[in-house]
Enzyme design. Sequence first.
Site, PDB file in Angstrom:
ATOM      1  N   CYS A   1       0.817  -1.223   0.000  1.00 43.12           N
ATOM      2  CA  CYS A   1       0.000   0.000   0.000  1.00 43.12           C
ATOM      3  C   CYS A   1       0.851   1.274   0.000  1.00 43.12           C
ATOM      4  O   CYS A   1       0.583   2.201  -0.772  1.00 43.12           O
ATOM      5  CB  CYS A   1      -0.959  -0.017   1.185  1.00 43.12           C
ATOM      6  SG  CYS A   1      -0.174  -0.429   2.736  1.00 43.12           S
TER       7      CYS A   1
ATOM      8  N   HIS B   1      -2.855   6.529   4.285  1.00 43.49           N
ATOM      9  CA  HIS B   1      -1.420   6.650   4.593  1.00 43.49           C
ATOM     10  C   HIS B   1      -0.889   7.951   3.973  1.00 43.49           C
ATOM     11  O   HIS B   1      -1.400   8.428   2.954  1.00 43.49           O
ATOM     12  CB  HIS B   1      -0.621   5.518   3.935  1.00 43.49           C
ATOM     13  CG  HIS B   1      -0.813   4.156   4.536  1.00 43.49           C
ATOM     14  ND1 HIS B   1      -1.593   3.895   5.632  1.00 43.49           N
ATOM     15  CD2 HIS B   1      -0.272   2.961   4.161  1.00 43.49           C
ATOM     16  CE1 HIS B   1      -1.529   2.598   5.905  1.00 43.49           C
ATOM     17  NE2 HIS B   1      -0.747   2.009   5.029  1.00 43.49           N
TER      18      HIS B   1
END
Length: 334
Positions: free
Chosen positions: A130, A243
Amino acid sequence: MNRNPHVAVVGATGAVGIEMIKTLEKRNFPAGKLTLLASARSVGKKLKYRGQELAVAELKKDSFGGIDIALFSAGGSISKEYAPAAAQAGCVVIDNSSAFRMDDRVPLVIPEINAADLKWHKGIIANPNCTTAITLIALYPLHAAFQCRRIFASSYQAVSGTGAKAITELERQVEQVVQRQPVTREVYPHQIAFNVLPHVDSFLPNGYTREEMKMENEGRKIMHHPTFRASVTCVRVPVYRAHSIAISAEFERPVTVEAALAVLRKAPGLDVIDNPAQSEYPLPLYLSGKYNCAVGRLRQDCALDNGLCFWVSGDQLLKGAALNAVQIAEELIK
Ligand code: A2P
């Protein structure tokens, strides 16, 4: 590939699995049928899809007969155990774990960057890490324009990247702190509420974590850039979702902020939010639930030649996992 494929989600009850189901529905993926698989613990659970309640079935080796595409997100060990059997049964596996990412026989794909690699798959396709995916959505267009030599980066990673249990852990710890009760922990080695942990994934002999080395290893494979170097510190922060990564990138060719912005404004899957005078920059809270990642805080790096600093945020459950997997499925049926 069938234009209305029978799709399975493996790990359907997990943080990413749920987003996979929602993303298939929201993007109107033309699935002829959807099968939801998880552990025996989840048998009997029902999940919503297109106004219906679909029952979750137990994942078994023979679950894949008649299934065209299986989106796996149940962890690396489950992928290693079941993905080869699924591929053998004629199903194309899109695997969200790290199990096959560095396997030479398995394409590792971000459709905006290397969709062409899908052509050589042999039944298993890997979805990238990710943090790597969100970074490369901004870094790759700059690399294509200015030839990236290396990056130095720190990540600020949301707890949902660890899975559904970690979301509950942060919620519980916040409540315990507010109620002045003793803080209990199960998932992380330390309290995550009101703290940051410079520790994502397990440590390697070189002192970096596995997560940190994924940026260089997966970045090389996705960008077809075998000499790319990345020195990364991955940090878990008490953010539920999305994130962020602070990046200093060094390029072979001279780069200016204006030239970089011109490149980034045209990049697919990316928005530019860069107006620091008005306190406007990408923020994980506002990127949660969004398909596009965002880049901002662009400035000439004061410690590198041909260097650029920037900040990228993106929903790691989407671009870092479920969305990227569904985009790969969309490419397969094109
Ligand atoms: P289950 O809910 O039945 O345990 P997360 O990353 O959010 O923790 O989610 C992990 C996903 O992987 C869940 O859907 C979980 O299902 C699934 N999973 C975990 N272990 C197995 C297993 N042994 N067989 C099938 N699915 C599993």
